[in-house]
Structure formats: C-alpha cells, structure tokens
Design a protein around this motif. Structure first.
Motif, mmCIF file in Angstrom:
data_model
loop_
_atom_site.group_PDB
_atom_site.id
_atom_site.type_symbol
_atom_site.label_atom_id
_atom_site.label_comp_id
_atom_site.label_asym_id
_atom_site.label_seq_id
_atom_site.Cartn_x
_atom_site.Cartn_y
_atom_site.Cartn_z
ATOM 1 N N ALA A 110 0.826 -1.201 0.000
ATOM 2 C CA ALA A 110 0.000 0.000 0.000
ATOM 3 C C ALA A 110 0.867 1.261 0.000
ATOM 4 O O ALA A 110 0.516 2.269 -0.613
ATOM 5 N N GLU A 111 2.008 1.183 0.655
ATOM 6 C CA GLU A 111 2.868 2.355 0.797
ATOM 7 C C GLU A 111 3.657 2.687 -0.467
ATOM 8 O O GLU A 111 3.863 3.866 -0.790
ATOM 9 N N TYR A 112 4.103 1.666 -1.185
ATOM 10 C CA TYR A 112 4.963 1.880 -2.355
ATOM 11 C C TYR A 112 4.261 1.380 -3.616
ATOM 12 O O TYR A 112 4.066 0.185 -3.804
ATOM 13 N N GLU A 113 3.913 2.318 -4.472
ATOM 14 C CA GLU A 113 3.170 1.982 -5.691
ATOM 15 C C GLU A 113 3.925 0.991 -6.576
ATOM 16 O O GLU A 113 3.334 0.080 -7.150
ATOM 17 N N SER A 114 5.232 1.145 -6.680
ATOM 18 C CA SER A 114 6.013 0.245 -7.540
ATOM 19 C C SER A 114 5.911 -1.199 -7.051
ATOM 20 O O SER A 114 5.817 -2.125 -7.859
ATOM 21 N N LEU A 115 5.907 -1.388 -5.741
ATOM 22 C CA LEU A 115 5.755 -2.737 -5.183
ATOM 23 C C LEU A 115 4.367 -3.289 -5.455
ATOM 24 O O LEU A 115 4.211 -4.449 -5.836
ATOM 25 N N ARG A 116 3.363 -2.454 -5.221
ATOM 26 C CA ARG A 116 1.973 -2.880 -5.429
ATOM 27 C C ARG A 116 1.757 -3.326 -6.875
ATOM 28 O O ARG A 116 1.171 -4.369 -7.140
ATOM 29 N N GLU A 117 2.260 -2.542 -7.804
ATOM 30 C CA GLU A 117 2.094 -2.869 -9.218
ATOM 31 C C GLU A 117 2.866 -4.136 -9.593
ATOM 32 O O GLU A 117 2.352 -4.980 -10.329
ATOM 33 N N ALA A 118 4.074 -4.277 -9.099
ATOM 34 C CA ALA A 118 4.868 -5.477 -9.393
ATOM 35 C C ALA A 118 4.202 -6.715 -8.809
ATOM 36 O O ALA A 118 4.140 -7.764 -9.461
ATOM 37 N N TRP A 119 3.701 -6.606 -7.583
ATOM 38 C CA TRP A 119 3.028 -7.738 -6.935
ATOM 39 C C TRP A 119 1.788 -8.140 -7.735
ATOM 40 O O TRP A 119 1.547 -9.313 -7.984
ATOM 41 N N SER A 120 1.030 -7.151 -8.141
ATOM 42 C CA SER A 120 -0.187 -7.408 -8.915
ATOM 43 C C SER A 120 0.141 -8.094 -10.240
ATOM 44 O O SER A 120 -0.527 -9.060 -10.631
ATOM 45 N N ARG A 121 1.158 -7.604 -10.917
ATOM 46 C CA ARG A 121 1.558 -8.239 -12.180
ATOM 47 C C ARG A 121 2.039 -9.673 -11.955
ATOM 48 O O ARG A 121 1.743 -10.560 -12.757
ATOM 49 N N ALA A 122 2.755 -9.914 -10.864
ATOM 50 C CA ALA A 122 3.219 -11.273 -10.559
ATOM 51 C C ALA A 122 2.029 -12.206 -10.367
ATOM 52 O O ALA A 122 2.011 -13.326 -10.903
ATOM 53 N N MET A 123 1.021 -11.758 -9.647
ATOM 54 C CA MET A 123 -0.169 -12.594 -9.419
ATOM 55 C C MET A 123 -0.922 -12.822 -10.732
ATOM 56 O O MET A 123 -1.395 -13.926 -11.000
ATOM 57 N N ASN A 124 -1.000 -11.783 -11.555
ATOM 58 C CA ASN A 124 -1.692 -11.924 -12.840
ATOM 59 C C ASN A 124 -0.976 -12.872 -13.783
ATOM 60 O O ASN A 124 -1.620 -13.644 -14.493
ATOM 61 N N ARG A 125 0.340 -12.842 -13.783
ATOM 62 C CA ARG A 125 1.109 -13.762 -14.640
ATOM 63 C C ARG A 125 0.860 -15.206 -14.227
ATOM 64 O O ARG A 125 0.762 -16.097 -15.051
ATOM 65 N N MET A 126 0.792 -15.399 -12.953
ATOM 66 C CA MET A 126 0.594 -16.730 -12.428
ATOM 67 C C MET A 126 -0.805 -17.247 -12.773
ATOM 68 O O MET A 126 -0.975 -18.425 -13.049
ATOM 69 N N ALA A 127 -1.772 -16.376 -12.752
ATOM 70 C CA ALA A 127 -3.155 -16.789 -12.996
ATOM 71 C C ALA A 127 -3.508 -16.856 -14.477
ATOM 72 O O ALA A 127 -4.518 -17.441 -14.834
ATOM 73 N N ALA A 128 -2.669 -16.275 -15.331
ATOM 74 C CA ALA A 128 -2.973 -16.252 -16.769
ATOM 75 C C ALA A 128 -3.017 -17.654 -17.334
ATOM 76 O O ALA A 128 -2.273 -18.531 -16.935
ATOM 77 N N LYS A 129 -3.934 -17.844 -18.279
ATOM 78 C CA LYS A 129 -4.066 -19.174 -18.887
ATOM 79 C C LYS A 129 -3.583 -19.166 -20.297
ATOM 80 O O LYS A 129 -3.563 -18.290 -21.010
#
Length: 129
Positions: A110-129
């Motif tokens: 929540a504090e660091y936007e770059s972390l939030r965005e990277a984390w979100s992209r990591a989760m999305n890559r994992m969930a992509a089919k």
C-alpha cells in the motif's frame, strides 16, 4: 488486502514449481511455497523508495518465474480425488505459514506503488491461462 492475499495463496498453490519440471501437484505446492516465501523476503528488505524500486524488480522476476511454473502445472494431468485431498491439506498448512509471515509486510504494498504494481503483475502472470 488479506482477502487478496488469500486468493493469491490459493492460485499460487496450484501454479508453482522450481525452474525444472515437477512430478506431482504436491511437489508443485511445496515449490510454490518457496517462491512465496522468497517474495515475502524481498518485501522484508524494503524501507524506502529506493529499496522498494529494487524489490519491485525482483518481484517482477519472481512473477515471470511463477508464470512459467503455472504453465507447467496446467500441463499436468488432472489429479485424482485422493491427490486433491492431500493437496488441499498441504495448501492449508503452507497457506497459513505464508499468511503469518506476509501479514506484516503487506502494508508495504500500500505504501509503495512500484511494489503494489509489481506484486499485482506477478499474481496476474501466475493466474494467466
């Protein structure tokens, strides 16, 4: 945030292994946990914007790895009902360990936007089919 974390754990549990191949879903769950713990360890080192940027790069790399892992797991034959029961129990145990360790670090997303965005992209890559 905890709900998102819980969903992430479940998705990761079905999608991880080491860079090499895996022989079973159970091995995938164990490997997934190692990747999750590595991601949390990356967050533990963040204490300012500069370290957050560096950590975001590492999380991006781990996200790429998780995407590769997810593809390998999805290519495996469907598990048996007995194997699914074992996997489910293993997921619960490892998920609790991850949530306990990660809970104190989630504020950094929540504090660091770059972390939030990277984390979100990591989760999305994992969930992509």
């Amino acid at each position: 945030m905890l709900r998102m974390l819980g969903v992430s754990v479940l998705v990761l549990c079905c999608a991880a292994c080491e860079r090499g191949g895996i022989d079973s879903y159970a091995e995938g769950v164990e490997a997934q946990n190692r990747v999750l713990m590595e991601m949390v360890a990356v967050l533990e080192g963040v204490d300012d914007e500069a370290s957050a940027e560096k950590a975001a790069d590492r999380i991006e790399a781990l996200g790429e790895r998780l995407g590769e892992i997810a593809a390998q797991v999805r290519a495996m034959p469907a598990p048996t009902m007995e194997e699914m029961q074992r996997i489910s129990e293993q997921q619960r145990k490892l998920g609790r360990e991850f949530q306990h360790k990660a809970a104190s670090q989630m504020g950094k997303l929540a504090e660091y936007e770059s972390l939030r965005e990277a984390w979100s992209r990591a989760m999305n890559r994992m969930a992509a089919k």
